[in-house]
Design a protein around this motif. Sequence first.
Motif, PDB file in Angstrom:
ATOM      1  N   ARG A  58     -49.068  61.757   0.822  1.00  0.00           N
ATOM      2  CA  ARG A  58     -50.007  60.826   0.198  1.00  0.00           C
ATOM      3  C   ARG A  58     -51.206  61.582  -0.381  1.00  0.00           C
ATOM      4  O   ARG A  58     -51.648  61.319  -1.496  1.00  0.00           O
ATOM      5  CB  ARG A  58     -50.492  59.788   1.205  1.00  0.00           C
ATOM      6  CG  ARG A  58     -51.437  58.774   0.568  1.00  0.00           C
ATOM      7  CD  ARG A  58     -52.054  57.827   1.599  1.00  0.00           C
ATOM      8  NE  ARG A  58     -52.895  56.855   0.949  1.00  0.00           N
ATOM      9  CZ  ARG A  58     -54.141  57.096   0.531  1.00  0.00           C
ATOM     10  NH1 ARG A  58     -54.681  58.287   0.699  1.00  0.00           N
ATOM     11  NH2 ARG A  58     -54.847  56.146  -0.061  1.00  0.00           N
ATOM     12  N   ASN A  59     -51.750  62.535   0.394  1.00  0.00           N
ATOM     13  CA  ASN A  59     -52.878  63.325  -0.096  1.00  0.00           C
ATOM     14  C   ASN A  59     -52.521  64.106  -1.354  1.00  0.00           C
ATOM     15  O   ASN A  59     -53.337  64.240  -2.260  1.00  0.00           O
ATOM     16  CB  ASN A  59     -53.386  64.267   0.997  1.00  0.00           C
ATOM     17  CG  ASN A  59     -54.225  63.544   2.027  1.00  0.00           C
ATOM     18  OD1 ASN A  59     -54.941  62.602   1.714  1.00  0.00           O
ATOM     19  ND2 ASN A  59     -54.130  63.977   3.265  1.00  0.00           N
ATOM     20  N   ALA A  60     -51.303  64.622  -1.409  1.00  0.00           N
ATOM     21  CA  ALA A  60     -50.868  65.359  -2.600  1.00  0.00           C
ATOM     22  C   ALA A  60     -50.806  64.426  -3.812  1.00  0.00           C
ATOM     23  O   ALA A  60     -51.178  64.817  -4.929  1.00  0.00           O
ATOM     24  CB  ALA A  60     -49.510  66.012  -2.351  1.00  0.00           C
ATOM     25  N   VAL A  61     -50.363  63.195  -3.614  1.00  0.00           N
ATOM     26  CA  VAL A  61     -50.315  62.231  -4.712  1.00  0.00           C
ATOM     27  C   VAL A  61     -51.730  61.880  -5.166  1.00  0.00           C
ATOM     28  O   VAL A  61     -52.011  61.797  -6.366  1.00  0.00           O
ATOM     29  CB  VAL A  61     -49.514  60.967  -4.321  1.00  0.00           C
ATOM     30  CG1 VAL A  61     -49.644  59.879  -5.371  1.00  0.00           C
ATOM     31  CG2 VAL A  61     -48.051  61.326  -4.114  1.00  0.00           C
ATOM     32  N   VAL A  62     -52.649  61.685  -4.214  1.00  0.00           N
ATOM     33  CA  VAL A  62     -54.049  61.406  -4.561  1.00  0.00           C
ATOM     34  C   VAL A  62     -54.611  62.559  -5.388  1.00  0.00           C
ATOM     35  O   VAL A  62     -55.266  62.351  -6.414  1.00  0.00           O
ATOM     36  CB  VAL A  62     -54.895  61.166  -3.289  1.00  0.00           C
ATOM     37  CG1 VAL A  62     -56.387  61.157  -3.608  1.00  0.00           C
ATOM     38  CG2 VAL A  62     -54.500  59.857  -2.622  1.00  0.00           C
ATOM     39  N   ASP A  63     -54.339  63.791  -4.965  1.00  0.00           N
ATOM     40  CA  ASP A  63     -54.838  64.959  -5.700  1.00  0.00           C
ATOM     41  C   ASP A  63     -54.218  65.058  -7.090  1.00  0.00           C
ATOM     42  O   ASP A  63     -54.912  65.366  -8.067  1.00  0.00           O
ATOM     43  CB  ASP A  63     -54.571  66.240  -4.906  1.00  0.00           C
ATOM     44  CG  ASP A  63     -55.402  66.324  -3.637  1.00  0.00           C
ATOM     45  OD1 ASP A  63     -56.396  65.575  -3.496  1.00  0.00           O
ATOM     46  OD2 ASP A  63     -55.050  67.152  -2.769  1.00  0.00           O
TER      47      ASP A  63
END
Length: 193
Positions: A58-63
């Motif tokens: 999820r954090n990678a998608v946000v980034d």
Amino acid sequence: VVDLAIPRRRGQARSADDPGASALLLARALGLWRGAPLGGAPDTEVLAGVRTRLMEMRNAVVDDLTDARLRLGRHPALAGELEQLVSEEPLRERRWAQLMRALYGSGRQADAMRAFQRARDVLIDQVGAEPGPELRRLEAAVLAHDDAVLLRSPGAAQSPIGHGFRRQGNFRHPVSACIGRESEVGSVVALLA
């Protein structure tokens, strides 16, 4: 999990070519996210690892979404969001870099440099390490007024400092026919007199 991972891969593939489509796809993927991963499931060592992996995805998608929005020139809108993201997870250097880009793209060079200093302080205090090469290069680029830090794509909405023109010298705005019109100014002064 599948819905989140597939759009991310598509978004990465498209981000260089079409940040608008990438941003749309990544935002839709984040819209599918609901609450804590495996919420209500028992806390076991195996599930803890799965939860961590899902949160990292999820954090990678946000980034990736943030990078796509930066490429679209949405720097002012992102600055506040990124302030919150770095306060929630201050050890993520990529987010500090995104914050610096958003601030610089909003015409806030001094704030971008303060963000670098805050990132440096956090990393030294909590990890005992200096910022990585990306943050150090970004600091140098901001100091040099290098608009390449903005990651803007051709045709993207322009931030306040770029206005779609390549900067020459220390001028933040393009030198145009409005500057240096002494004869027109003289005519207006004569008419007013």
